[in-house]
Design a protein around this motif. Structure first.
Motif, PDB file in Angstrom:
ATOM      1  N   ALA A 196      -1.947  13.033  12.449  1.00  0.00           N
ATOM      2  CA  ALA A 196      -1.960  13.694  13.751  1.00  0.00           C
ATOM      3  C   ALA A 196      -1.968  12.681  14.894  1.00  0.00           C
ATOM      4  N   TYR A 197      -2.373  11.439  14.590  1.00  0.00           N
ATOM      5  CA  TYR A 197      -2.483  10.410  15.623  1.00  0.00           C
ATOM      6  C   TYR A 197      -1.367   9.369  15.550  1.00  0.00           C
ATOM      7  N   GLY A 198      -0.605   9.370  14.476  1.00  0.00           N
ATOM      8  CA  GLY A 198       0.417   8.346  14.285  1.00  0.00           C
ATOM      9  C   GLY A 198       0.943   8.380  12.867  1.00  0.00           C
ATOM     10  N   GLU A 199       1.234   7.216  12.323  1.00  0.00           N
ATOM     11  CA  GLU A 199       1.874   7.141  11.016  1.00  0.00           C
ATOM     12  C   GLU A 199       0.873   6.708   9.949  1.00  0.00           C
ATOM     13  N   CYS A 200       0.687   7.558   8.948  1.00  0.00           N
ATOM     14  CA  CYS A 200      -0.239   7.257   7.854  1.00  0.00           C
ATOM     15  C   CYS A 200       0.302   7.866   6.573  1.00  0.00           C
ATOM     16  N   HIS A 201       0.278   7.072   5.500  1.00  0.00           N
ATOM     17  CA  HIS A 201       0.837   7.499   4.219  1.00  0.00           C
ATOM     18  C   HIS A 201      -0.193   7.317   3.112  1.00  0.00           C
ATOM     19  N   PRO A 202      -0.322   8.297   2.207  1.00  0.00           N
ATOM     20  CA  PRO A 202      -1.278   8.186   1.103  1.00  0.00           C
ATOM     21  C   PRO A 202      -0.643   7.574  -0.141  1.00  0.00           C
ATOM     22  N   ILE A 203      -1.404   6.720  -0.821  1.00  0.00           N
ATOM     23  CA  ILE A 203      -1.028   6.237  -2.149  1.00  0.00           C
ATOM     24  C   ILE A 203      -2.288   6.280  -3.016  1.00  0.00           C
ATOM     25  N   PRO A 204      -2.498   7.325  -3.797  1.00  0.00           N
ATOM     26  CA  PRO A 204      -3.692   7.400  -4.643  1.00  0.00           C
ATOM     27  C   PRO A 204      -3.713   6.241  -5.643  1.00  0.00           C
ATOM     28  N   ALA A 205      -4.886   5.632  -5.824  1.00  0.00           N
ATOM     29  CA  ALA A 205      -5.018   4.518  -6.775  1.00  0.00           C
ATOM     30  C   ALA A 205      -6.485   4.255  -7.059  1.00  0.00           C
ATOM     31  N   GLU A 239      -4.172  -3.435 -13.768  1.00  0.00           N
ATOM     32  CA  GLU A 239      -2.919  -2.679 -13.864  1.00  0.00           C
ATOM     33  C   GLU A 239      -2.724  -1.781 -12.652  1.00  0.00           C
ATOM     34  N   ALA A 240      -3.791  -1.152 -12.182  1.00  0.00           N
ATOM     35  CA  ALA A 240      -3.684  -0.276 -11.018  1.00  0.00           C
ATOM     36  C   ALA A 240      -3.381  -1.074  -9.755  1.00  0.00           C
ATOM     37  N   CYS A 241      -3.962  -2.251  -9.625  1.00  0.00           N
ATOM     38  CA  CYS A 241      -3.669  -3.115  -8.482  1.00  0.00           C
ATOM     39  C   CYS A 241      -2.194  -3.516  -8.482  1.00  0.00           C
ATOM     40  N   GLN A 242      -1.673  -3.859  -9.632  1.00  0.00           N
ATOM     41  CA  GLN A 242      -0.276  -4.247  -9.738  1.00  0.00           C
ATOM     42  C   GLN A 242       0.645  -3.070  -9.442  1.00  0.00           C
ATOM     43  N   ALA A 243       0.268  -1.870  -9.903  1.00  0.00           N
ATOM     44  CA  ALA A 243       1.081  -0.680  -9.650  1.00  0.00           C
ATOM     45  C   ALA A 243       1.124  -0.356  -8.162  1.00  0.00           C
ATOM     46  N   LEU A 244      -0.014  -0.490  -7.493  1.00  0.00           N
ATOM     47  CA  LEU A 244      -0.056  -0.248  -6.054  1.00  0.00           C
ATOM     48  C   LEU A 244       0.837  -1.245  -5.312  1.00  0.00           C
ATOM     49  N   ALA A 245       0.773  -2.505  -5.712  1.00  0.00           N
ATOM     50  CA  ALA A 245       1.611  -3.531  -5.084  1.00  0.00           C
ATOM     51  C   ALA A 245       3.093  -3.225  -5.280  1.00  0.00           C
ATOM     52  N   ARG A 246       3.459  -2.763  -6.475  1.00  0.00           N
ATOM     53  CA  ARG A 246       4.863  -2.422  -6.724  1.00  0.00           C
ATOM     54  C   ARG A 246       5.310  -1.261  -5.844  1.00  0.00           C
ATOM     55  N   GLU A 247       4.464  -0.248  -5.713  1.00  0.00           N
ATOM     56  CA  GLU A 247       4.839   0.900  -4.896  1.00  0.00           C
ATOM     57  C   GLU A 247       4.988   0.513  -3.438  1.00  0.00           C
ATOM     58  N   VAL A 290     -15.354  -6.435  -6.628  1.00  0.00           N
ATOM     59  CA  VAL A 290     -14.980  -7.856  -6.684  1.00  0.00           C
ATOM     60  C   VAL A 290     -13.642  -8.062  -7.399  1.00  0.00           C
ATOM     61  N   LYS A 291     -13.547  -7.548  -8.615  1.00  0.00           N
ATOM     62  CA  LYS A 291     -12.309  -7.753  -9.367  1.00  0.00           C
ATOM     63  C   LYS A 291     -11.128  -7.079  -8.679  1.00  0.00           C
ATOM     64  N   GLY A 292     -11.329  -5.857  -8.202  1.00  0.00           N
ATOM     65  CA  GLY A 292     -10.250  -5.123  -7.554  1.00  0.00           C
ATOM     66  C   GLY A 292      -9.654  -5.854  -6.358  1.00  0.00           C
ATOM     67  N   PRO A 293     -10.470  -6.256  -5.373  1.00  0.00           N
ATOM     68  CA  PRO A 293      -9.910  -6.986  -4.242  1.00  0.00           C
ATOM     69  C   PRO A 293      -9.187  -8.271  -4.638  1.00  0.00           C
ATOM     70  N   PHE A 294      -9.755  -9.013  -5.599  1.00  0.00           N
ATOM     71  CA  PHE A 294      -9.124 -10.279  -5.993  1.00  0.00           C
ATOM     72  C   PHE A 294      -7.732 -10.042  -6.564  1.00  0.00           C
ATOM     73  N   PHE A 295      -7.613  -9.107  -7.500  1.00  0.00           N
ATOM     74  CA  PHE A 295      -6.321  -8.908  -8.148  1.00  0.00           C
ATOM     75  C   PHE A 295      -5.342  -8.132  -7.264  1.00  0.00           C
ATOM     76  N   LEU A 296      -5.856  -7.364  -6.308  1.00  0.00           N
ATOM     77  CA  LEU A 296      -4.945  -6.745  -5.350  1.00  0.00           C
ATOM     78  C   LEU A 296      -4.372  -7.795  -4.405  1.00  0.00           C
ATOM     79  N   ILE A 297      -5.207  -8.727  -3.960  1.00  0.00           N
ATOM     80  CA  ILE A 297      -4.709  -9.834  -3.136  1.00  0.00           C
ATOM     81  C   ILE A 297      -3.647 -10.618  -3.911  1.00  0.00           C
ATOM     82  N   LYS A 298      -3.932 -10.920  -5.152  1.00  0.00           N
ATOM     83  CA  LYS A 298      -2.968 -11.656  -5.976  1.00  0.00           C
ATOM     84  C   LYS A 298      -1.641 -10.908  -6.064  1.00  0.00           C
ATOM     85  N   ALA A 299      -1.703  -9.593  -6.298  1.00  0.00           N
ATOM     86  CA  ALA A 299      -0.482  -8.807  -6.460  1.00  0.00           C
ATOM     87  C   ALA A 299       0.288  -8.646  -5.152  1.00  0.00           C
TER      88      ALA A 299
END
Length: 264
Positions: free
Chosen positions: A62-71, A77-85, A124-133
Motif C-alpha cells: 500500500a506504501y510502495g513496492e514489496c514482494h514476498p518470498i517465503p523461506a 539449502e534454503a539460503c541457497q534457494a532464496l538466493a537463486r530466486e 547465526v548459521k542462517g545469516p552467514f550462509f545467506l550472505i555467502k549465497a
C-alpha cells in the motif's frame, strides 16, 4: 564536499535500492521493511510462514513496492534457494537485512539441545550462509562511493546479561556481533559494508509475554529515555546504514536501546 541542499538531503536517500529483509512479516523486520518501502526502495521480505509473508507484503504494498518470498533460513539449502530466486528477479541487491531470528527460554537444568540448535541455526548459521549465497548479487551493486550493505540484527543481550534464561539467544547474538566485525574486514575490499543494529526493548512477539506479566512501566524503569523502542527508531537506523550517509561506516554496532544497556 557537499555543495547543495539537495545533495545533503540525498545523503539519506534509499529510493530505487533493492532491499531484502529476512523475518520481514512482523516485529522489527516488518518495521524496517516498512521504512524502506515508504522511502522508495524495492523491498523483498521473507519469513517461514507463507501466509504471513504474503499478508505482510500485501499490507506494505500500500506504501510502495514489496514482494514476498517465503523461506525458512535455518538451513543452507534454503539460503541457497532464496538466493537463486532473487537472482532470477534481480541482477543486484543493494541491501541485505538479516533479521530472522528465534529465541528459546528454559531453565538451565532442562535446556534442550534442540532449543540450542534451533536458535543458532536461524540466528547465526542462517545469516552467514545467506550472505555467502547472496555475495555475487551484493558485489554487483557495490561501488567505492556507495557500497552494498549488510545489516545484521543483533541485540543488547549480546553484551549485557539478560535476566531471563535465554542462554542460546544471548550467545547467538554475541556471535552475530563478532561475525559481523569479521565479515566487515573480509568484505571491505569488495566494497560491501557490514554493520549491526542492536535493539533494546521493542514491542514484539518475543517481548509480549514479559509485557503482559510485568507491565510496560516496570520494563522501561531502567531505560534512561523511559520508553520502548518504536518502529521508526529501527527503520531510521536501518535507512541510515543503507544510505550514502554511512558509506564509510563498517564493522559498527549501532545500539538502539534508549541507553538501557549502554549507559548503566
Amino acid at each position: 564536499m557537499l555543495e547543495s541542499n539537495d545533495e545533503i538531503q540525498g545523503l539519506f536517500g534509499v529510493a530505487g535500492k533493492v532491499v531484502l529483509v529476512t523475518g520481514g512479516s512482523r516485529g522489527i523486520g516488518y518495521a524496517i521493511a516498512e521504512g524502506f518501502v515508504k522511502a522508495g526502495a524495492r523491498v523483498y521480505i521473507c519469513s517461514r510462514k507463507e501466509a504471513d509473508c504474503e499478508a505482510a507484503a500485501e499490507q506494505l504494498s500500500a506504501y510502495g513496492e514489496c514482494h514476498p518470498i517465503p523461506a525458512d533460513l535455518s538451513t543452507v539449502e534454503a539460503c541457497q534457494a532464496l538466493a537463486r530466486e532473487l537472482g532470477d528477479r534481480e541482477n543486484k541487491i543493494d541491501v541485505l537485512v538479516n533479521n530472522a531470528g528465534a529465541l528459546w527460554a528454559e531453565a538451565l537444568a532442562d535446556y534442550p539441545e534442540s532449543g540450542w540448535d534451533k536458535v543458532f541455526d536461524l540466528n547465526v548459521k542462517g545469516p552467514f550462509f545467506l550472505i555467502k549465497a547472496l555475495l555475487p548479487l551484493l558485489e554487483a551493486a557495490a561501488s567505492p562511493r556507495d557500497p552494498a550493505r549488510i545489516i545484521n540484527i543483533g541485540s543488547i543481550d549480546a553484551y549485557h546479561v539478560p535476566k531471563h534464561e535465554t542462554y542460546a539467544y544471548s550467545s547467538s547474538k554475541a556471535a552475530v556481533h563478532q561475525l559481523s566485525r569479521h565479515l566487515a574486514w573480509q568484505l571491505a575490499s569488495s566494497h560491501v559494508t557490514v554493520n549491526v543494529i542492536a535493539p533494546g526493548l521493542f514491542r514484539s512477539k518475543m517481548l509480549q509475554g514479559t509485557l503482559e506479566s510485568r507491565g510496560e512501566a516496570a520494563l522501561v524503569e531502567h531505560v534512561p529515555l523511559k520508553r520502548l523502542a518504536e518502529s521508526s527508531d529501527l527503520a531510521g537506523a536501518a535507512i541510515y546504514l543503507a544510505s550514502r550517509a554511512s558509506s564509510f561506516v563498517t564493522g559498527m554496532i549501532l545500539t538502539v536501546d534508549g541507553g538501557h544497556a549502554t549507559t548503566l
